[in-house]
Design a protein around this motif. Structure first.
Motif, PDB file in Angstrom:
ATOM      1  N   TYR A  47      15.941   3.423  11.099  1.00 59.67           N
ATOM      2  CA  TYR A  47      14.840   4.334  11.475  1.00 59.67           C
ATOM      3  C   TYR A  47      14.122   3.793  12.710  1.00 59.67           C
ATOM      4  CZ  TYR A  47      12.113   0.806   8.940  1.00 59.67           C
ATOM      5  OH  TYR A  47      11.565  -0.375   8.527  1.00 59.67           O
ATOM      6  N   ARG A  51      12.402  -3.218  12.177  1.00 63.81           N
ATOM      7  CA  ARG A  51      12.292  -4.552  12.755  1.00 63.81           C
ATOM      8  C   ARG A  51      11.988  -5.520  11.618  1.00 63.81           C
ATOM      9  NH1 ARG A  51      11.403  -6.064  17.801  1.00 63.81           N
ATOM     10  NH2 ARG A  51      11.000  -3.998  18.644  1.00 63.81           N
ATOM     11  N   ASP A  53      10.130  -8.561   9.656  1.00 65.03           N
ATOM     12  CA  ASP A  53       8.770  -9.101   9.714  1.00 65.03           C
ATOM     13  C   ASP A  53       8.757 -10.619   9.508  1.00 65.03           C
ATOM     14  OD1 ASP A  53       9.267  -9.173   7.022  1.00 65.03           O
ATOM     15  OD2 ASP A  53       7.698  -7.754   6.459  1.00 65.03           O
ATOM     16  N   GLY A 175       5.077   8.631   2.888  1.00 62.96           N
ATOM     17  CA  GLY A 175       5.151   7.220   2.516  1.00 62.96           C
ATOM     18  C   GLY A 175       4.594   6.310   3.588  1.00 62.96           C
ATOM     19  N   THR A 176       3.791   5.364   3.162  1.00 59.02           N
ATOM     20  CA  THR A 176       3.142   4.436   4.084  1.00 59.02           C
ATOM     21  C   THR A 176       3.316   2.998   3.604  1.00 59.02           C
ATOM     22  OG1 THR A 176       1.061   4.887   2.939  1.00 59.02           O
ATOM     23  CG2 THR A 176       1.444   6.096   4.983  1.00 59.02           C
ATOM     24  N   GLY A 177       4.561   2.650   3.251  1.00 57.11           N
ATOM     25  CA  GLY A 177       4.912   1.249   2.997  1.00 57.11           C
ATOM     26  C   GLY A 177       5.390   0.637   4.311  1.00 57.11           C
ATOM     27  N   SER A 178       6.097  -0.492   4.222  1.00 58.19           N
ATOM     28  CA  SER A 178       6.555  -1.190   5.437  1.00 58.19           C
ATOM     29  C   SER A 178       7.371  -0.277   6.346  1.00 58.19           C
ATOM     30  CB  SER A 178       7.430  -2.390   5.066  1.00 58.19           C
ATOM     31  OG  SER A 178       6.683  -3.326   4.351  1.00 58.19           O
ATOM     32  N   SER A 179       8.258   0.531   5.756  1.00 59.20           N
ATOM     33  CA  SER A 179       9.123   1.388   6.583  1.00 59.20           C
ATOM     34  C   SER A 179       8.295   2.451   7.300  1.00 59.20           C
ATOM     35  CB  SER A 179      10.195   2.065   5.723  1.00 59.20           C
ATOM     36  OG  SER A 179      10.953   1.113   5.031  1.00 59.20           O
ATOM     37  N   GLN A 182       6.092   1.085  10.083  1.00 56.39           N
ATOM     38  CA  GLN A 182       6.832   0.760  11.317  1.00 56.39           C
ATOM     39  C   GLN A 182       7.279   2.023  12.048  1.00 56.39           C
ATOM     40  OE1 GLN A 182      10.140  -1.773  10.147  1.00 56.39           O
ATOM     41  NE2 GLN A 182       9.025  -3.582  10.824  1.00 56.39           N
ATOM     42  N   ARG A 199      -0.001   8.510  -0.033  1.00 53.02           N
ATOM     43  CA  ARG A 199      -0.469   8.502  -1.422  1.00 53.02           C
ATOM     44  C   ARG A 199      -1.371   7.289  -1.640  1.00 53.02           C
ATOM     45  NH1 ARG A 199       3.955   9.106  -6.041  1.00 53.02           N
ATOM     46  NH2 ARG A 199       4.428   6.945  -5.460  1.00 53.02           N
ATOM     47  N   THR A 200      -0.920   6.117  -1.179  1.00 53.40           N
ATOM     48  CA  THR A 200      -1.723   4.910  -1.346  1.00 53.40           C
ATOM     49  C   THR A 200      -1.891   4.238   0.015  1.00 53.40           C
ATOM     50  OG1 THR A 200      -0.646   4.601  -3.484  1.00 53.40           O
ATOM     51  CG2 THR A 200      -1.938   2.757  -2.656  1.00 53.40           C
ATOM     52  N   LYS A 318       0.832  -6.006  -3.060  1.00 51.42           N
ATOM     53  CA  LYS A 318       1.966  -5.183  -2.633  1.00 51.42           C
ATOM     54  C   LYS A 318       2.458  -5.874  -1.382  1.00 51.42           C
ATOM     55  CE  LYS A 318       1.010  -0.499  -4.046  1.00 51.42           C
ATOM     56  NZ  LYS A 318       1.050   0.881  -3.580  1.00 51.42           N
ATOM     57  N   ARG A 319       3.711  -5.755  -1.069  1.00 49.05           N
ATOM     58  CA  ARG A 319       4.238  -6.411   0.121  1.00 49.05           C
ATOM     59  C   ARG A 319       3.363  -6.044   1.327  1.00 49.05           C
ATOM     60  NH1 ARG A 319       8.839  -9.302   2.070  1.00 49.05           N
ATOM     61  NH2 ARG A 319       8.926  -8.906   4.289  1.00 49.05           N
ATOM     62  N   ALA A 368       9.871   7.990   3.711  1.00 54.00           N
ATOM     63  CA  ALA A 368       9.757   6.524   3.769  1.00 54.00           C
ATOM     64  C   ALA A 368       9.288   6.092   2.388  1.00 54.00           C
ATOM     65  CB  ALA A 368       8.777   6.118   4.858  1.00 54.00           C
ATOM     66  N   GLY A 370      10.808   4.491  -0.141  1.00 52.50           N
ATOM     67  CA  GLY A 370      11.160   3.227  -0.789  1.00 52.50           C
ATOM     68  C   GLY A 370      12.434   3.257  -1.613  1.00 52.50           C
ATOM     69  N   TRP A 480       6.413  -2.018  -6.110  1.00 50.38           N
ATOM     70  CA  TRP A 480       7.833  -2.048  -6.484  1.00 50.38           C
ATOM     71  C   TRP A 480       8.215  -3.413  -7.032  1.00 50.38           C
ATOM     72  CZ3 TRP A 480      10.603  -5.584  -3.748  1.00 50.38           C
ATOM     73  CH2 TRP A 480      10.260  -5.856  -2.415  1.00 50.38           C
TER      74      TRP A 480
END
Ligand code: NAP
Length: 520
Positions: A47, A51, A53, A175-179, A182, A199-200, A318-319, A368, A370, A480
């Motif tokens: 995507y 990259r 981290d 989705g607003t995790g690491s993916s 970025q 969502r979070t 969370k990560r 995104a 997860g 997760w």
């Protein structure tokens, strides 16, 4: 039926190095890989903005001095294409491809004295030993099926290899995790409009990526042996040294300056600002408040800043995400935040995404969202142990492993960075190399004999993994790491939080004492 000494599932960082080591033992090995190239997670996750981290030099193999010398990383944090080029280089340099069957997914594996695997190509292959190098995330993306939607949908972990032209498009990112964190700044630069469905809210720290400093690179390579040995002994497998002081015993000014210094330095080392950030709620709140202040200082519209500010989990539980311009992206006129807490997602329509606040018409939806982490990649394969016991049944209430390396009743099956090992809480390359080396040592010791974990040792290890997690703030988040992102998945803290240094010592001690806790 084809017979091998060992079968390895997956040709990412773990599978490639495992193959190299087993060849060194004179074993005849077959690797099966679902993709049509090597790379594992770096093969699938293409995507925009993908990259690593972990700094490039630290996120690379240490087993070969020559490899280390000849490969030059162009940036402090390597991009996905560069890591994939590195793994392609490794595959060629060590002539690994000739034992890898690409475009071949292992669908089942059954134990009866040895292992018989079946593949998506209809092959059946047997081997004495089976090694799951399936990774922790990438082979199990959570991809919804949206037959109604008129436009294209893409999961970050299954991004088309030819790329996606988002220019002039209205894009939804879910989705607003690491993916997501970025991808969103990159997508916003080309798309006509981006709606981010959150969502979070998540904590993110700046990467401060940049070109590789040649002097630093030379220093690292010249001192490779010592540096790598040091990394293997740390908690995280990273080079950065956490501050041994407590945030609580530091005065407000010293605390602020430590946070500021690490924030300016960039990267996940922010969590090493003090030693107690993940064990003391008060210390954690101080770090979280610092980052909350940075979000407010960056995002110009206060209503948006407030929505982007996390309050529902301790920072790091969370990560932690690492970004380049994530929060500032929300100052762009073509980016809008849709907060799913105030207006939950109702459905995907023909023309877009409907929340309780109305419909958002879009041309492309990016998920995104997860992965079914740690257990998903293994349980997606129908694995059956002694007496035909399905691994899915054995792990119905959560994974049970001894050291994250084996599960009792599944003899001769090794899991590289499996649940119950430091894996995703560490520099993955350090943990992968440690497991591969341990497994290679074990196979040399076995010399064809069968090994299984003792149920009692496994229970004791599981209790230890849970106990150590209980000392930390990790179980406080719906992460997760806890299996909380997959409906119905048992709530168990999956990785081992005791740290790679202590964990390595434990594994070495087990091997040195004749594989205590295993039956040979
Ligand atoms: P993730 O951390 O699980 O994030 C998924 C996001 O999607 C979360 O914001 C989640 O919200 C949201 N989501 C999931 N299902 C949803 C639904 N039905 N409706 C609305 N929102 C939904 O996944 P990820 O971002 O792919 O990252 C996974 C891991 O991969 C990372 O934690 C990291 O270990 C690794 N990774 C590393 C890098 C790197 O090296 N830089 C980059 C990418 C990924 P909730 O939080 O509410 O569940």
């Amino acid at each position: 039926m084809l017979q091998k000494d060992a079968i390895i599932i997956g040709a990412g960082f773990a599978g490639l190095y495992m193959l190299h080591r087993l060849r060194g033992l004179g074993m005849d090995v077959q690797v099966f890989e679902a993709g049509d190239g090597v790379g594992g997670t770096w093969y699938w996750n293409r995507y925009p903005g993908a990259r690593c981290d972990v700094p490039s030099l630290e996120y690379s193999y240490s087993f070969s001095e020559d490899l280390q010398r000849e490969w030059a990383w162009s940036e402090r944090y390597a991009s996905q294409p560069e890591i994939l080029r590195y793994l392609d280089h490794v595959a060629d340099r060590f002539d690994l491809r000739r034992d890898i069957a690409f475009r071949t997914r292992v669908t089942s594996a059954a134990f009866d004295d040895g292992w018989t695997v079946e593949t998506s190509q209809g092959e059946r292959v047997t081997a004495r030993y089976l090694i799951a190098a399936v990774g922790c995330l990438a082979s199990a993306p959570r991809v919804p099926d949206l037959p109604m939607f008129h436009g294209a949908t893409h999961h970050t972990g299954r991004w088309p290899h030819e790329g996606v032209d988002l220019a002039g498009k209205r894009v939804a990112v879910i989705g607003t995790g690491s993916s997501g964190i970025q991808a969103i700044p990159e997508i916003a630069q080309v798309a006509e409009h981006v709606t981010v469905f959150q969502r979070t809210a998540n904590f993110s720290v700046p990467a401060r990526n940049g070109p590789m400093d040649p002097a630093y690179e030379k220093w690292f390579k010249d001192n490779h042996g010592e540096i790598r040995a040091g990394m293997r002994a740390t908690h995280s497998g990273l080079m950065t040294t956490p501050n041994p002081d407590s945030a609580l015993s530091a005065g407000p000014e010293a605390r602020l300056s430590a946070f500021e210094e690490r924030w300016e330095r960039g990267g996940i080392a922010f969590l090493g600002s003090f030693s107690d950030l993940l064990v003391s709620e008060e210390a954690n709140t101080a770090a979280a408040d610092f980052v909350r202040g940075k979000i407010r200082a960056t995002v110009t519209e206060s209503r948006v800043a407030e929505k982007l500010t996390p309050y529902d989990h301790p920072i790091g539980s969370k990560r932690i995400c690492v970004d380049t311009g994530y929060y500032a992206t929300f100052n762009r006129p073509n980016v809008r935040l849709a907060d799913l807490r105030t207006a939950p997602l109702e459905e995907f329509t023909r023309y877009g995404v409907r929340t309780t606040a109305g419909e958002h018409p879009v041309d492309v939806i990016v998920f995104a969202t997860g992965f079914d982490a740690l257990t998903g990649p293994l349980l997606n394969i129908d694995i059956r142990g002694k007496g035909g016991l399905p691994l899915r049944d054995k792990w119905a209430a959560g994974p049970k492993t001894y050291l994250g390396l084996m599960s009792a009743g599944f003899p001769n099956l090794f899991t590289i960075t499996g649940p119950g090992s430091p894996s995703v809480l560490s520099n993955m390359i350090v943990s992968i190399e440690q497991h591969v080396d341990w497994i290679a040592g074990c196979l040399a010791h076995l010399d064809g004999r069968t090994i299984d974990a003792d149920p009692a040792a496994e229970d004791a290890w599981g209790a230890h993994v849970a106990e150590v997690a209980g000392y930390t703030l990790f179980p406080r988040a719906d992460s997760w790491y806890m299996g909380a992102n997959v409906p119905g998945k048992p709530r168990v803290f999956l990785p081992y939080v005791g740290g790679v240094g202590l964990y390595r010592a434990r594994c070495e001690e087990v091997a040195a004492t004749g594989y205590a806790g295993f039956t040979i």
